[in-house]
Write a protein that holds these residues in place. Structure first.
Motif, PDB file in Angstrom:
ATOM      1  N   TYR A 170      -7.942  -1.067  -6.361  1.00 17.44           N
ATOM      2  CA  TYR A 170      -7.056   0.208  -5.834  1.00 17.44           C
ATOM      3  C   TYR A 170      -7.115   1.335  -6.433  1.00 17.44           C
ATOM      4  O   TYR A 170      -7.493   1.372  -7.552  1.00 17.44           O
ATOM      5  CB  TYR A 170      -5.448  -0.854  -6.158  1.00 17.44           C
ATOM      6  CG  TYR A 170      -4.373  -0.002  -5.342  1.00 17.44           C
ATOM      7  CD1 TYR A 170      -4.186  -0.102  -3.821  1.00 17.44           C
ATOM      8  CD2 TYR A 170      -3.569   0.866  -5.938  1.00 17.44           C
ATOM      9  CE1 TYR A 170      -3.126   0.516  -2.938  1.00 17.44           C
ATOM     10  CE2 TYR A 170      -2.475   1.407  -5.342  1.00 17.44           C
ATOM     11  CZ  TYR A 170      -2.201   1.082  -4.022  1.00 17.44           C
ATOM     12  OH  TYR A 170      -1.006   1.827  -3.254  1.00 17.44           O
ATOM     13  N   SER A 222      -0.876  -2.416  -5.542  1.00 17.86           N
ATOM     14  CA  SER A 222      -1.907  -3.347  -5.713  1.00 17.86           C
ATOM     15  C   SER A 222      -1.202  -4.649  -5.489  1.00 17.86           C
ATOM     16  O   SER A 222      -2.004  -5.550  -5.333  1.00 17.86           O
ATOM     17  CB  SER A 222      -2.654  -3.356  -6.901  1.00 17.86           C
ATOM     18  OG  SER A 222      -1.945  -3.786  -7.770  1.00 17.86           O
ATOM     19  N   SER A 231      -6.970   1.845  -0.976  1.00 17.42           N
ATOM     20  CA  SER A 231      -7.402   0.381  -1.260  1.00 17.42           C
ATOM     21  C   SER A 231      -8.894   0.547  -1.239  1.00 17.42           C
ATOM     22  O   SER A 231      -9.318   1.168  -0.183  1.00 17.42           O
ATOM     23  CB  SER A 231      -6.818  -0.295  -0.386  1.00 17.42           C
ATOM     24  OG  SER A 231      -5.504  -0.592  -0.643  1.00 17.42           O
ATOM     25  N   ASP A 263      -6.332  -1.065 -11.335  1.00 15.69           N
ATOM     26  CA  ASP A 263      -6.526   0.133 -10.385  1.00 15.69           C
ATOM     27  C   ASP A 263      -7.285   1.348 -11.090  1.00 15.69           C
ATOM     28  O   ASP A 263      -7.391   1.403 -12.405  1.00 15.69           O
ATOM     29  CB  ASP A 263      -5.180   0.508  -9.845  1.00 15.69           C
ATOM     30  CG  ASP A 263      -4.117   0.948 -10.973  1.00 15.69           C
ATOM     31  OD1 ASP A 263      -4.032   0.072 -11.740  1.00 15.69           O
ATOM     32  OD2 ASP A 263      -3.872   2.428 -11.118  1.00 15.69           O
ATOM     33  N   GLN A 310       0.766  -1.302  -0.050  1.00 15.66           N
ATOM     34  CA  GLN A 310       0.102   0.013  -0.016  1.00 15.66           C
ATOM     35  C   GLN A 310       0.770   1.237   0.051  1.00 15.66           C
ATOM     36  O   GLN A 310       1.763   1.191   0.810  1.00 15.66           O
ATOM     37  CB  GLN A 310      -0.844   0.041   1.143  1.00 15.66           C
ATOM     38  CG  GLN A 310      -1.529   1.248   1.574  1.00 15.66           C
ATOM     39  CD  GLN A 310      -2.972   1.467   0.738  1.00 15.66           C
ATOM     40  OE1 GLN A 310      -3.530   0.452  -0.036  1.00 15.66           O
ATOM     41  NE2 GLN A 310      -3.358   2.416   0.481  1.00 15.66           N
TER      42      GLN A 310
END
Length: 330
Positions: free
Chosen positions: A201, A156, A88, A113, A82
């Motif tokens: 993400y 991610s 997230s 993402d 992260q």
């Protein structure tokens, strides 16, 4: 999660992890010598939630070293990355854990993402359709092998701790592109890499990433490509390359600040154009780019290029995803 001077965004990043639908995890945060309010913000959350474990480096050691410190401190069998300015989705850990538990052959799992700007506006999604650029095609691995290419957002990533420690963790000399270098070692050692084509993400694109990273990115990619092709891992001269680049910048910081802020808005405009995104934000980002101090001719070329892409470019990327589409990359 490694943190260095992210006071503006770190609270949102922490909250996104604490609000996960899967709650049985330890949240290791490594503060890498921040000199802003980031440590105080982290401590406030650590007092409220016992899952948070804060490690503070005495000095700024760099992202790869900080990530290795976090990995070595982790007690679980999986590591979920992260970044301190990213977010997230609430079901991210639950979804990725389910995939890893049901597919024991996967060592590294990435996910689709979306891209956020500095105002928390989503301006693009990084999902794939089934066209020729889909990540289930062999050209993705060729990109990773031959060009050090991007396959999914570093933040991610969800991987097995046992495997990442076995292959040596992050290479500390890769201040940038450390994820690509590590993914390549997963692949080289025959560990399976997979991609979940579901948006789990939110990656924040901030001006600082372009101000610093774009100066070095070309050199790093070329260097990474050479080392991969030669199968030769002697990275000591990367620091020499970096120091030369830093000295070359000289006294141009004020111009560079304006240049990269302008470039930031142009890049966001380009990403919207490539993905046929929202016209309103396309115009907004272009206008912000034009307001920055920069060479007029350069800005005009970029403006025309972005408009051309928005009007005429056709892409195989899609904002739609298959909910449970798991794609093996090798």
């Amino acid at each position: 999660m490694a943190v260095y001077n992210k006071e503006e965004y770190v609270a949102k990043s922490i909250e996104s992890m604490l609000n996960q639908s899967f709650s049985n995890f330890e949240f290791i945060i490594v503060d890498d010598g921040s000199n802003d309010n980031s440590p105080d913000i982290i401590k406030k959350y650590a007092k409220q939630d016992s899952r948070i474990s804060l490690i503070q480096n005495d000095a700024n050691l760099g992202l790869p070293v900080s990530l290795n410190i976090g990995i070595n401190a982790a007690r679980g069998k999986y590591i979920a990355r992260q970044d301190a300015d990213d977010i997230s989705k609430p079901d991210r850990l639950e979804e990725q854990l389910k995939i890893m538990e049901n597919n024991r052959d996967i060592a590294l799992l990435g996910a689709a993402d979306e891209l956020l700007d500095i105002d928390d506006i989503v301006f693009s999604k990084q999902t794939y359709d089934e066209g020729p650029n889909s990540p289930n095609h062999q050209n993705i691995i060729k990109t990773l092998e031959n060009k050090g290419g991007y396959i999914f957002a570093h933040g991610s990533a969800f991987y097995r701790k046992e495997v990442v420690k076995k292959i040596g963790g992050y290479e500390k000399t890769f201040i940038y592109s450390q994820d690509i270098e590590l993914w390549w070692r997963f692949h080289k050692n025959n560990y399976k890499i997979a991609y979940l084509n579901k948006t789990l993400y939110s990656q924040r694109i901030v001006p600082e990433k372009f101000r610093v990273k774009s100066v070095y990115q070309g050199k790093f990619k070329n260097y990474l490509q050479d080392k991969i092709q030669l199968d030769n891992y002697h990275f000591s001269d990367i620091d020499v390359i970096l120091n030369s680049l830093i000295k070359a910048r000289g006294e141009k910081d004020k111009f560079i600040d304006s240049y990269y802020l302008s470039n930031y808005w142009f890049i966001l405009s380009k990403k919207i154009a490539l993905n046929k995104g929202n016209l309103k934000y396309f115009i907004k980002y272009l206008s912000r780019a034009l307001r920055e101090r920069n060479m007029l001719r350069t800005k005009m070329y970029k403006l025309l290029g972005c408009i051309y892409l928005y009007l005429f470019h056709r892409t195989n990327r899609s904002d739609q995803y298959s909910e449970n589409e798991l794609i093996y990359l090798n």
